[in-house]
Scaffold this motif. Structure first.
Motif, PDB file in Angstrom:
ATOM      1  N   TYR A  35      34.111  -9.570 -60.110  1.00 30.99           N
ATOM      2  CA  TYR A  35      32.664  -9.644 -59.894  1.00 30.99           C
ATOM      3  C   TYR A  35      32.329 -10.693 -58.837  1.00 30.99           C
ATOM      4  CZ  TYR A  35      31.969  -6.952 -64.207  1.00 30.99           C
ATOM      5  OH  TYR A  35      31.974  -5.989 -65.166  1.00 30.99           O
ATOM      6  N   ASN A  37      34.230 -11.863 -56.415  1.00 26.08           N
ATOM      7  CA  ASN A  37      34.661 -11.401 -55.094  1.00 26.08           C
ATOM      8  C   ASN A  37      33.735 -10.333 -54.539  1.00 26.08           C
ATOM      9  OD1 ASN A  37      36.841 -13.146 -55.031  1.00 26.08           O
ATOM     10  ND2 ASN A  37      38.203 -11.670 -56.015  1.00 26.08           N
ATOM     11  N   GLU A  38      33.267  -9.429 -55.388  1.00 26.16           N
ATOM     12  CA  GLU A  38      32.344  -8.382 -54.943  1.00 26.16           C
ATOM     13  C   GLU A  38      31.002  -8.978 -54.520  1.00 26.16           C
ATOM     14  OE1 GLU A  38      31.555  -4.471 -53.929  1.00 26.16           O
ATOM     15  OE2 GLU A  38      33.444  -5.354 -54.605  1.00 26.16           O
ATOM     16  N   LEU A  39      30.514  -9.969 -55.257  1.00 33.58           N
ATOM     17  CA  LEU A  39      29.269 -10.635 -54.869  1.00 33.58           C
ATOM     18  C   LEU A  39      29.417 -11.336 -53.523  1.00 33.58           C
ATOM     19  CD1 LEU A  39      28.074 -12.173 -58.257  1.00 33.58           C
ATOM     20  CD2 LEU A  39      26.888 -10.448 -56.901  1.00 33.58           C
ATOM     21  N   ARG A  40      30.553 -11.991 -53.296  1.00 27.88           N
ATOM     22  CA  ARG A  40      30.785 -12.646 -52.001  1.00 27.88           C
ATOM     23  C   ARG A  40      30.811 -11.626 -50.867  1.00 27.88           C
ATOM     24  NH1 ARG A  40      34.635 -15.586 -55.169  1.00 27.88           N
ATOM     25  NH2 ARG A  40      33.850 -17.678 -55.538  1.00 27.88           N
ATOM     26  N   LEU A  41      31.408 -10.470 -51.134  1.00 26.80           N
ATOM     27  CA  LEU A  41      31.516  -9.427 -50.117  1.00 26.80           C
ATOM     28  C   LEU A  41      30.150  -8.816 -49.787  1.00 26.80           C
ATOM     29  CD1 LEU A  41      33.486  -7.633 -48.450  1.00 26.80           C
ATOM     30  CD2 LEU A  41      33.497  -6.081 -50.405  1.00 26.80           C
ATOM     31  N   LYS A  42      29.349  -8.514 -50.801  1.00 31.21           N
ATOM     32  CA  LYS A  42      28.075  -7.815 -50.608  1.00 31.21           C
ATOM     33  C   LYS A  42      26.912  -8.734 -50.267  1.00 31.21           C
ATOM     34  CE  LYS A  42      29.770  -3.810 -51.686  1.00 31.21           C
ATOM     35  NZ  LYS A  42      29.912  -2.750 -50.747  1.00 31.21           N
ATOM     36  N   ASN A  43      27.016 -10.029 -50.549  1.00 33.41           N
ATOM     37  CA  ASN A  43      25.930 -10.987 -50.305  1.00 33.41           C
ATOM     38  C   ASN A  43      26.450 -12.176 -49.505  1.00 33.41           C
ATOM     39  OD1 ASN A  43      23.809  -9.736 -52.056  1.00 33.41           O
ATOM     40  ND2 ASN A  43      25.379 -10.102 -53.599  1.00 33.41           N
ATOM     41  N   PRO A  44      26.715 -11.986 -48.218  1.00 30.48           N
ATOM     42  CA  PRO A  44      27.235 -13.106 -47.428  1.00 30.48           C
ATOM     43  C   PRO A  44      26.225 -14.259 -47.390  1.00 30.48           C
ATOM     44  CG  PRO A  44      26.717 -11.225 -46.020  1.00 30.48           C
ATOM     45  CD  PRO A  44      26.515 -10.789 -47.427  1.00 30.48           C
ATOM     46  N   SER A  46      25.760 -16.302 -49.850  1.00 30.04           N
ATOM     47  CA  SER A  46      25.446 -16.679 -51.225  1.00 30.04           C
ATOM     48  C   SER A  46      26.495 -17.647 -51.746  1.00 30.04           C
ATOM     49  CB  SER A  46      25.400 -15.453 -52.124  1.00 30.04           C
ATOM     50  OG  SER A  46      24.384 -14.578 -51.708  1.00 30.04           O
ATOM     51  N   PHE A  70      21.880 -16.567 -54.765  1.00 32.09           N
ATOM     52  CA  PHE A  70      21.862 -15.596 -53.682  1.00 32.09           C
ATOM     53  C   PHE A  70      21.219 -16.166 -52.422  1.00 32.09           C
ATOM     54  CE2 PHE A  70      21.933 -12.907 -57.515  1.00 32.09           C
ATOM     55  CZ  PHE A  70      23.105 -12.225 -57.252  1.00 32.09           C
TER      56      PHE A  70
END
Length: 103
Positions: A35, A37-44, A46, A70
């Protein structure tokens, strides 16, 4: 139903259920890394931080806390200069009790 169950069987069944439940929690906490890693990928931009505890260097990590801020919220905070900080939180239940706060 004419079923006779002794205390030993009840204790074994209870232990099996508790072990299975604890295993599910361990599997869910392992997914937190994905989760993050996915947040880092989709929300640069943040900020995503996860803290874990280890008893020894070789021991598996135990979840301590998960922090997310975010980029859109940071930008809105800086542009709007809001003087009030809003916090929300919840208590995690189950064998691994903890608290989760949201900003």
């Amino acid at each position: 139903m004419h079923v006779n169950v002794n205390m030993t069987r009840c204790r074994r069944a209870k232990k099996m259920v508790k072990d299975k439940l604890a295993g599910n929690f361990v599997e869910e906490f392992v997914v937190l890394w994905d989760y993050a890693n996915e947040l880092r990928l989709k929300n640069p931009g943040s900020t995503i931080k996860m803290a874990v505890n280890r008893v020894t260097y070789e021991s598996p990590p135990h979840f301590k806390r998960f922090y997310v801020c975010f980029e859109a919220l940071k930008r809105g905070w800086k542009e709007g200069c809001i003087l009030i900080l809003g916090l929300d939180g919840c208590l995690l239940k189950g064998p691994f009790k903890s608290e989760m706060f949201f900003c």
